[in-house]
Design a protein around this motif. Sequence first.
Motif, PDB file in Angstrom:
ATOM      1  N   ALA A  81       0.834  -1.201   0.000  1.00  0.00           N
ATOM      2  CA  ALA A  81       0.000   0.000   0.000  1.00  0.00           C
ATOM      3  C   ALA A  81       0.870   1.253   0.000  1.00  0.00           C
ATOM      4  O   ALA A  81       0.560   2.239  -0.689  1.00  0.00           O
ATOM      5  N   PHE A  89       2.256   1.612  -3.468  1.00  0.00           N
ATOM      6  CA  PHE A  89       1.216   2.041  -4.400  1.00  0.00           C
ATOM      7  C   PHE A  89       0.964   3.545  -4.274  1.00  0.00           C
ATOM      8  O   PHE A  89       0.876   4.258  -5.285  1.00  0.00           O
ATOM      9  N   CYS A  90       0.849   4.045  -3.034  1.00  0.00           N
ATOM     10  CA  CYS A  90       0.593   5.476  -2.833  1.00  0.00           C
ATOM     11  C   CYS A  90       1.773   6.326  -3.306  1.00  0.00           C
ATOM     12  O   CYS A  90       1.579   7.375  -3.927  1.00  0.00           O
ATOM     13  N   PHE A 102       1.748   6.437  -7.084  1.00  0.00           N
ATOM     14  CA  PHE A 102       0.686   7.307  -7.580  1.00  0.00           C
ATOM     15  C   PHE A 102       1.074   8.776  -7.442  1.00  0.00           C
ATOM     16  O   PHE A 102       0.897   9.574  -8.375  1.00  0.00           O
ATOM     17  N   ILE A 103       1.628   9.146  -6.293  1.00  0.00           N
ATOM     18  CA  ILE A 103       2.013  10.539  -6.064  1.00  0.00           C
ATOM     19  C   ILE A 103       3.165  10.948  -6.976  1.00  0.00           C
ATOM     20  O   ILE A 103       3.190  12.079  -7.491  1.00  0.00           O
ATOM     21  N   GLN A 156       1.703  11.745 -10.240  1.00  0.00           N
ATOM     22  CA  GLN A 156       0.870  12.943 -10.182  1.00  0.00           C
ATOM     23  C   GLN A 156       1.611  14.169  -9.665  1.00  0.00           C
ATOM     24  O   GLN A 156       0.993  15.211  -9.439  1.00  0.00           O
ATOM     25  N   VAL A 213      -8.409  12.463  -4.883  1.00  0.00           N
ATOM     26  CA  VAL A 213      -7.633  11.218  -4.943  1.00  0.00           C
ATOM     27  C   VAL A 213      -6.158  11.513  -4.696  1.00  0.00           C
ATOM     28  O   VAL A 213      -5.480  10.785  -3.953  1.00  0.00           O
ATOM     29  N   ASP A 214      -5.644  12.578  -5.304  1.00  0.00           N
ATOM     30  CA  ASP A 214      -4.249  12.959  -5.091  1.00  0.00           C
ATOM     31  C   ASP A 214      -3.981  13.261  -3.621  1.00  0.00           C
ATOM     32  O   ASP A 214      -2.988  12.796  -3.047  1.00  0.00           O
ATOM     33  N   THR A 217      -5.702  12.309  -0.978  1.00  0.00           N
ATOM     34  CA  THR A 217      -5.854  11.105  -0.155  1.00  0.00           C
ATOM     35  C   THR A 217      -4.597  10.251  -0.206  1.00  0.00           C
ATOM     36  O   THR A 217      -4.112   9.774   0.829  1.00  0.00           O
ATOM     37  N   ALA A 218      -4.057  10.057  -1.415  1.00  0.00           N
ATOM     38  CA  ALA A 218      -2.832   9.266  -1.555  1.00  0.00           C
ATOM     39  C   ALA A 218      -1.677   9.919  -0.822  1.00  0.00           C
ATOM     40  O   ALA A 218      -0.858   9.241  -0.186  1.00  0.00           O
ATOM     41  N   LEU A 251      -2.031   9.296   2.882  1.00  0.00           N
ATOM     42  CA  LEU A 251      -1.841   7.896   3.247  1.00  0.00           C
ATOM     43  C   LEU A 251      -0.378   7.475   3.256  1.00  0.00           C
ATOM     44  O   LEU A 251      -0.030   6.481   3.895  1.00  0.00           O
ATOM     45  N   ILE A 252       0.477   8.219   2.565  1.00  0.00           N
ATOM     46  CA  ILE A 252       1.896   7.848   2.532  1.00  0.00           C
ATOM     47  C   ILE A 252       2.507   7.834   3.936  1.00  0.00           C
ATOM     48  O   ILE A 252       3.080   6.818   4.356  1.00  0.00           O
TER      49      ILE A 252
END
Length: 290
Positions: free
Chosen positions: A26, A29-30, A33-34, A37, A80-81, A83-84, A87-88
């Motif tokens: 997880a 994944f975060c 994604f970041i 983005q 979404v950005d 939130t990710a 979460l990091i």
Amino acid sequence: MTQSRAQANKRAMKSGSLWEWLIPFAFFFCISFIVWQLPAFFLDWIPPQNESLYGQIDALFALYDIVDAGSLFGGHIDIVDMTALILIPVFGVLGVMTVRRASIENETVRAIDKIAIFLGRVTMMMILTLTIVMLYEVFVRYVVERPTLWANETTLWIASFVFLLAGLYAMQQRSHIRIVLLYDAVPRNVQRVFDTISTILILVFAAATVFGSYKYVFFNKLYKWELYGSAFNPPIPATLQPMVLIVITLVAIQAVINLISDWNLDPEVLRTPEVDLDEIEAIKKSLGEK
């Protein structure tokens, strides 16, 4: 010493729970994604003053934006950005708190060492992801006959990060290549001198590398979001070169932690283990070799 080592190994056998797989994945994944983005955060939080550069990054982000969930602050960042991004550190803290030393790992583990161990688990998830991507590419290329444009660069990208983070993990585990012929022959006080000198050299190298290149790397590569130049065109130069400096800094910090952790250890604990012939024979028998 043998009893305490056995107890440590018994505790270490608890390593490998499901959480130690899910949380690093997880986190990976975060982070991934970041990283993809990241231009959205540049454009909204530290926008380039150069209009041409702003327009260039804006056009790239519009082309590569994965999820368009609407603007959160009237700019490029969406829910979404954000939130990710939140979460990091959440997954990072959970991962460091829940990671356990495996029985084959170095027994000298301080609380701060768990950062490197957790990043080692994240690296394992990277290797797993890299393998899945490669298998997928083989399937679609030779079975479906529809090869992708992104698999080759993605595996190259992930493998580069694996190489860097594996170096940090190797430093924490004291598993990097060392010439110990002289080191093992001298008294412990002299060994401490050797350890101190090597740590100082690592710190000097790290400081010189970071100080000499951080402006070029972070402003000319990362901030301008330099791309790879292939058909897929991922931001490998923009992300990989800053990661080199980050990992060099972490390795230098870990070297200091190792020096402090090993300072009062007995020479027998620090001695490079000899090859265990009985263990090799047992492995051969388990594999069916004679």
